[in-house]
Write an enzyme that holds these catalytic residues in place. Structure first.
Site, short mmCIF file in Angstrom:
data_model
loop_
_atom_site.label_atom_id
_atom_site.label_comp_id
_atom_site.label_asym_id
_atom_site.label_seq_id
_atom_site.Cartn_x
_atom_site.Cartn_y
_atom_site.Cartn_z
N HIS A 183 81.52 22.18 -13.36
CA HIS A 183 82.89 22.50 -13.71
C HIS A 183 83.59 23.06 -12.47
O HIS A 183 82.97 23.23 -11.42
CB HIS A 183 82.95 23.49 -14.87
CG HIS A 183 82.59 22.87 -16.19
ND1 HIS A 183 83.39 21.96 -16.83
CD2 HIS A 183 81.49 23.05 -16.98
CE1 HIS A 183 82.83 21.59 -17.97
NE2 HIS A 183 81.67 22.23 -18.08
N ASP A 222 89.72 21.64 -10.19
CA ASP A 222 90.11 20.73 -11.26
C ASP A 222 91.47 20.08 -11.00
O ASP A 222 91.62 18.86 -11.15
CB ASP A 222 90.18 21.46 -12.60
CG ASP A 222 88.84 21.54 -13.31
OD1 ASP A 222 87.86 21.00 -12.78
OD2 ASP A 222 88.78 22.15 -14.40
#
Length: 382
Positions: free
Chosen positions: A122, A152
């Site tokens: 992540h 991200d």
């Protein structure tokens, strides 16, 4: 709009890929999100302006249907780990053979090669691997990730969108598509190029949280006000610093030199004490219109009410009253015109999209009966 006429197939994913697709949709591309079948609710909170087609890619005919969509499209965005698309028979080799003009964008954490290419992760993992996480945090504290923004979204979705636009520009000259290998580790690192490039000038010689731009300097930090809110201070240049000191009502001759690093803790205590004597609004009255570089720290609920943001129309509301940022940057002739309609239901546009791409009504009915597609246009009208 700048991307009018561009057809994009976005395979449903989390955070970075949906953001990439939303950017393209905001600026005029027709973005068709391909969702899984038998899913009750979409996880895509960045579906503005998109259409939804529900396909069962575990079925060969679902795979074949996606290939037909890609033949008539300009861009494919896929967010899966390396090898997933190849196992489905949807790898770049197959799809670029079908459509040599296709821009095949692969947005992953670690990229398509390397020992971590198939590893889960992540934002915080990609940020750690980029080197930037080691720089983020207060002195004597552990590193902290600034939400899931850097890898991200900045290094992932935004960087991938840039790659797509570059590939489309190049295709206008060569007539050929290509594969984009967008690694969030590398994208985050690239966003942080300033950190690498500025090490040689001594900006980061001290420990984490002790340098000029990482909250080490008392004139580049946030301070609590008397009403429990905060202000942000960025008075780096001497002329801006002088206005800060003046606005605080301090005597510059009684303070240490601005760049006396050893005196920064003492200066911070002074600033903390003074800022705590007035409300955020009162400090705004003092510093607005100056070059002291002092601004209110606004909450998400406050930003659209600020006069500057109101004057520019920086935030918008959709049909349900949900507020979000207006697309940026502003283009003078071909500005973005974001959709204000609600986000699509999964499979809401399956039938009309497939028809637009040449599928007959009989084909669609048969695929729906066999569970290869889901058509939920009736539900969408309720």
């Amino acid at each position: 709009m700048a991307l009018a006429g561009v057809r994009v197939i976005e395979l449903a994913g989390l955070a970075p890929a949906p953001f990439c697709g939303m950017i393209l949709a905001d600026f005029g591309a027709r973005v068709i999100r391909v969702d899984k079948t038998k899913v009750a609710m979409a996880m895509d909170t960045q579906a503005r302006g998109k259409q939804s087609v529900a396909l069962n890619l575990k079925h060969p005919r679902g795979v074949a249907a996606l290939r037909r969509l890609c033949v008539q499209s300009d861009v494919l965005i896929e967010p899966f780990r390396h090898g997933v698309m190849e196992k489905l028979g949807l790898g770049p080799e197959e799809l670029l053979k079908d459509n040599p003009r296709l821009i095949y964008a692969r947005l992953t954490g670690y990229g398509q090669t390397g020992s971590y290419s198939k590893a889960a992760g992540h934002d915080i993992n990609y940020l750690a691997m980029s080197g930037l996480l080691s720089m983020l945090g207060r002195t004597h504290e552990k590193p902290y990730a600034p939400l899931n923004l850097v890898a991200d979204f900045a290094g992932g979705g935004l960087t991938c969108a840039l790659g797509i636009v570059l590939a489309l520009l190049e295709r206008s000259q060569s007539g050929k598509g290509q594969v984009i290998d967008a690694s969030m580790v590398e994208g985050a690192a690239y966003v942080g190029s300033f950190v690498w490039k500025s090490r040689s000038v001594g900006l980061w010689n001290r420990g984490r949280g002790e340098n000029l731009l990482d909250s080490g300097a008392p004139f580049y930090d946030t301070y609590r006000t008397s009403d429990g809110k905060h202000v942000a201070v960025g008075a780096i240049e001497p002329q801006f610093y002088d206005q800060l000191i003046q606005g605080l009502g301090l005597d510059a001759s009684s303070l240490p030199a601005q760049m006396s690093v050893t005196d920064w803790p003492e200066m911070r205590e002074t600033f903390t004490r003074v800022f705590a004597t007035k409300t955020q609004a009162e400090w705004g009255q003092i510093f607005d219109g100056t070059d002291a570089c002092v601004t209110p720290v606004l909450s998400l609920d406050e930003v659209s009410a600020h006069p500057h943001n109101q004057q520019r129309g920086s935030f918008l509301r959709d049909a349900h009253g949900e507020e979000s940022p207006r697309p940026a940057p502003l283009l003078s002739r071909s500005a973005a015109k974001p959709s204000l309609a609600r986000d699509p239901f999964i499979g809401e546009h399956t039938r009309p999209v497939l028809q637009d791409f040449g599928f007959t009504a009989a084909e669609i009915d048969q695929m729906e009966a066999e569970g290869i597609v889901e058509c939920k246009e009736t539900k969408a009208r309720l």
